[in-house]
Scaffold this motif. Structure first.
Motif, PDB file in Angstrom:
ATOM      1  N   PHE A 175       0.835  -1.207   0.000  1.00  0.00           N
ATOM      2  CA  PHE A 175       0.000   0.000   0.000  1.00  0.00           C
ATOM      3  C   PHE A 175       0.871   1.260   0.000  1.00  0.00           C
ATOM      4  O   PHE A 175       0.524   2.265  -0.619  1.00  0.00           O
TER       5      PHE A 175
ATOM      6  N   ARG B 293       3.744   1.430  -1.426  1.00  0.00           N
ATOM      7  CA  ARG B 293       4.178   1.499  -2.822  1.00  0.00           C
ATOM      8  C   ARG B 293       3.108   2.190  -3.659  1.00  0.00           C
ATOM      9  O   ARG B 293       3.376   3.024  -4.505  1.00  0.00           O
ATOM     10  N   GLU B 294       1.851   1.824  -3.387  1.00  0.00           N
ATOM     11  CA  GLU B 294       0.755   2.333  -4.193  1.00  0.00           C
ATOM     12  C   GLU B 294       0.514   3.818  -3.947  1.00  0.00           C
ATOM     13  O   GLU B 294       0.106   4.537  -4.858  1.00  0.00           O
ATOM     14  N   VAL B 295       0.766   4.279  -2.729  1.00  0.00           N
ATOM     15  CA  VAL B 295       0.647   5.723  -2.484  1.00  0.00           C
ATOM     16  C   VAL B 295       1.681   6.450  -3.350  1.00  0.00           C
ATOM     17  O   VAL B 295       1.378   7.445  -4.011  1.00  0.00           O
TER      18      VAL B 295
ATOM     19  N   ARG C  59       3.007   5.482  -6.125  1.00  0.00           N
ATOM     20  CA  ARG C  59       2.585   5.429  -7.537  1.00  0.00           C
ATOM     21  C   ARG C  59       1.456   6.423  -7.789  1.00  0.00           C
ATOM     22  O   ARG C  59       1.368   7.015  -8.873  1.00  0.00           O
ATOM     23  N   THR C  60       0.563   6.582  -6.802  1.00  0.00           N
ATOM     24  CA  THR C  60      -0.533   7.546  -6.961  1.00  0.00           C
ATOM     25  C   THR C  60       0.025   8.954  -7.147  1.00  0.00           C
ATOM     26  O   THR C  60      -0.561   9.771  -7.848  1.00  0.00           O
ATOM     27  N   TYR C  61       1.183   9.211  -6.560  1.00  0.00           N
ATOM     28  CA  TYR C  61       1.831  10.511  -6.744  1.00  0.00           C
ATOM     29  C   TYR C  61       2.795  10.496  -7.929  1.00  0.00           C
ATOM     30  O   TYR C  61       3.611  11.399  -8.093  1.00  0.00           O
ATOM     31  N   GLY C  62       2.733   9.435  -8.732  1.00  0.00           N
ATOM     32  CA  GLY C  62       3.461   9.429  -9.994  1.00  0.00           C
ATOM     33  C   GLY C  62       4.894   8.935  -9.931  1.00  0.00           C
ATOM     34  O   GLY C  62       5.615   9.010 -10.932  1.00  0.00           O
TER      35      GLY C  62
END
Lengths: 459, 459
Positions: free
Chosen positions: A174, A176-178, A180-183
């Motif tokens: 999760f 990691r996914e945050v 990625r959400t910020y690019g």
């Protein structure tokens, strides 16, 4: 609840957010030792650091004379997104403990990075943007730094390449996914992207990685890619400088109510939060204006201050970085898999190391089951689920408050609550299920780390 | 950033936290219809509700005459742990959109429950404690309500039994672990603990559960266990009453700067957040003192206001609860597995339903991919990672701000940011990977739900 003039949460006005960082090195008589070039064993020059770091950050890294450095307006603007952070009077905890001590904590977790790391991330991203770079590389362990940097890079439109310690990458999808959400792009380390990663994988097949190893990879990519530089979330002088906003705000909030802490407590991994929190207080101490008891708290499984050596060492496993004089367990020391990823670093900020060496700061170590017990107690009464790292400070703050209960002393305790534990629930689960264990390295195990220290003659 | 007198974050003083809840029903000419006993189809009396709910909460549920109800001191004390919540001027978002609109949001996510749910949880736990109960039971979908209740029960030393929709229990192990950290027991629903759970499992083997089903189980356990009552985190009048602190604080903060919103936007599942946010504004509207455009936002996959019927219906799948007159899709309607668990409820607060029916509020529905696009845009510029539920409001706030950009109107928009998305990263991952899809039920699918509505003759 007692009726008091001091509110539960002290919020400064936006106009009171610091406009200058405080550089504690300016007031230190014994300056932290300079970074050394590992090839020549001579102090690194600014020019030698430019391939790795942004120019203005190099200047800050080497500046041990200016006490105050202006915070650029763009960074001040961003700080308004999540600062000032609250200084909280722990009335609920005091009541639960039945202590006469007065406990305050500076809470840096109320932003999406979940920690204080954003304070330096936005500064480093700003200088990278100002220098016209395309992007930056970094490593992340627990993930807070990587998250903070991804937020900062997203704000300035910079590319962000994060090398994440493999065990965290797998245990914290999760986080990691945050990012990625910020690019940001996130790569588990060690990876096959880099020469140093391939070398480490060959020597230690199946390794779950370490911060020191991820640093080596991030540095290699930064120095071999056009338009990129490397940024680091802790350890460096520049990071402590940026993090001084924590201490400056805390001090200003306390001063408003004429409160002077007797004891100041912070967890210490690389030293970014502790260094930031204590800076202005240590400044007063150095200038002879006031006295404070300052306690660094580290995990018993990775005890760089309490059991390490004060020596020049590599900052990274791959030995691509400059040498830093610090309390260290040796760059080859691999700490046991404790649940405070942010505190699993073999070394310590050279500034904090010097302060500790000079007796201006104490250090203590605590075991993780006692840390999680404190975390749970704190969460239940104060309503904030703390990060495992921050909970090291909570453990010692509670211990000190309980000592006050015994002696009847009304001491004032200030500690840093660096972040939240929402992404650490696997660790909490282990604790809740009674499956968490403690680990303290033996002297023999530590000796192996010391054996790998580089041979640097004393000046 | 423009230089303005309105700060980024408006924090009220602790002394300005409301000391009374506002009961919007007192000002409604058309009161929400009473709960009916499903056996007799007569209005439920207080005595009939006592086996399910705490006495004082029953009184609040049935009270549609007193406009203000005192908040007990113990609840006011607890509110100080995490309130007042900030009202944030979305300067960064306005700049990114290039809109002349002025956007404000009331952020309720800065507490460990991650949402506004704590406002009602602490009240309900307080009254349970005051009544001398041993504990409470409840259901949770997305998990915010269960977390909030576990925190509140821990504070008052009450036992807390949470029935968690099975799909959430499996997809959100970390949510479950936060509840356990606060001492709650968490059971996936449907379970074999209850008669209604066993019945549902028999009729729908392999079901992943629903809120309506978890409610039935929690009610059965509460009414069959000595010293327990059931508590609910949304839909009920009492919950909207407690949540009025959101709107009261927001209004007080805006009033300080003489700001009057033109449009007020909130996501709507059962209605707890929206009802709380809009209450004082609707009060002014009802009393003819001001006018506001109010927009409820629901997911296109679960469109109770926009496509439902205004009728008496069961609040739960097991049909053990009283009948409520509301906009509903039918208690048998199973919404598609969208990622906003808090909005997957077949019905809507009877108070909000009445306001909508009387034209005092609008409603619109949005699809989840557009919601996550708005969430990501918001996260990147405002620095807060929003919950999928809250992001429904963000989507419509951005849409309205973009309309202002076209027309050049400087409208003032207020929306409710109910919570954070840290435990929703699986959904973000799906979105980041381009694997998220939309689903809108067909008229035929909705008809099946309507076919199950109970036959209640008009008065």
């Amino acid at each position: 609840m007692e009726n008091t003039k001091i509110p539960y949460k002290i919020y400064l006005d936006e106009s009171e957010i610091p406009t200058q960082w405080y550089n504690v090195r300016a007031d230190m008589k014994n300056k932290p030792a300079p970074l050394l070039n590992p090839a020549t064993l001579k102090p690194m020059t600014a020019e030698e650091l430019y391939p790795v770091f942004c120019k203005e950050l190099v200047a800050q890294e080497l500046n041990d004379t200016d006490a105050y450095i202006d915070i650029p307006q763009e960074i001040q603007d961003f700080y308004k997104m999540y600062r000032p952070s609250p200084l909280i009077r722990a009335y609920f905890l005091e009541k639960a403990l039945g202590t006469p001590a007065k406990i305050y904590y500076k809470f840096e977790g109320n932003n999406t990075s979940g920690s204080h790391k954003l304070n330096s991330a936005i500064a480093q991203a700003y200088y990278a943007k100002k220098q016209g770079l395309k992007g930056v590389t970094t490593e992340t362990g627990a993930g807070q730094w990587g998250t903070a940097l991804s937020m900062a890079c997203s704000y300035f439109g910079l590319d962000c390449k994060v090398y994440m310690v493999k065990v965290s990458y797998e245990q914290k999808p999760f986080r990691r996914e945050v990012m990625r959400t910020y690019g940001a792009s996130v790569t588990p380390s060690p990876s096959t992207d880099t020469a140093v990663g391939r070398k480490i994988l060959k020597e230690h097949p199946g390794t779950t990685g370490s911060l020191g190893c991820a640093i080596s990879e991030a540095v290699e990519v930064a120095t071999s890619t056009e338009g990129y530089r490397y940024v680091l979330g802790s350890v460096l002088n520049q990071v402590l400088l940026h993090q001084s906003v924590i201490g400056l705000e805390a001090k200003k909030a306390l001063d408003k109510y004429n409160v002077k802490p007797d004891i100041i407590i912070g967890c210490a991994g690389g030293g970014s939060n502790l260094g930031g929190l204590i800076s202005p207080f240590v400044g007063e101490k150095l200038r002879g204006e006031a006295d404070y008891r300052i306690i660094a708290v580290e995990p018993a499984s990775c005890p760089s201050l309490t059991r390490g050596k004060f020596a020049y060492d590599f900052c990274d496993t791959g030995k691509v970085c400059p040498l830093s004089k610090m309390y260290t367990l040796g760059s080859g020391f691999i700490p046991s898999a404790n649940h405070a990823g942010g505190l699993r670093y073999h070394g310590m900020s050279s500034t904090l190391s010097q302060l500790y060496h000079d007796g201006l700061m104490e250090a203590t170590s605590v075991e993780q089951t006692s840390v999680f017990a404190a975390a749970e107690q704190f969460a239940r009464v104060e309503g904030i689920l703390p990060a495992p790292e921050s909970s090291h400070a909570i453990r010692v703050a509670i211990n000190e408050a309980l000592k006050c209960k015994e002696t009847g002393e009304e001491k004032t305790i200030l500690f840093g609550l660096t972040g939240t534990g929402y992404f650490d629930m696997l660790a909490y689960e282990k604790f809740n299920d009674g499956l968490m264990s403690d680990y303290i390295p033996t002297d023999e195990e530590l000796q192996k780390g010391f054996d790998g220290l580089p041979n640097v003659p004393e000046n």
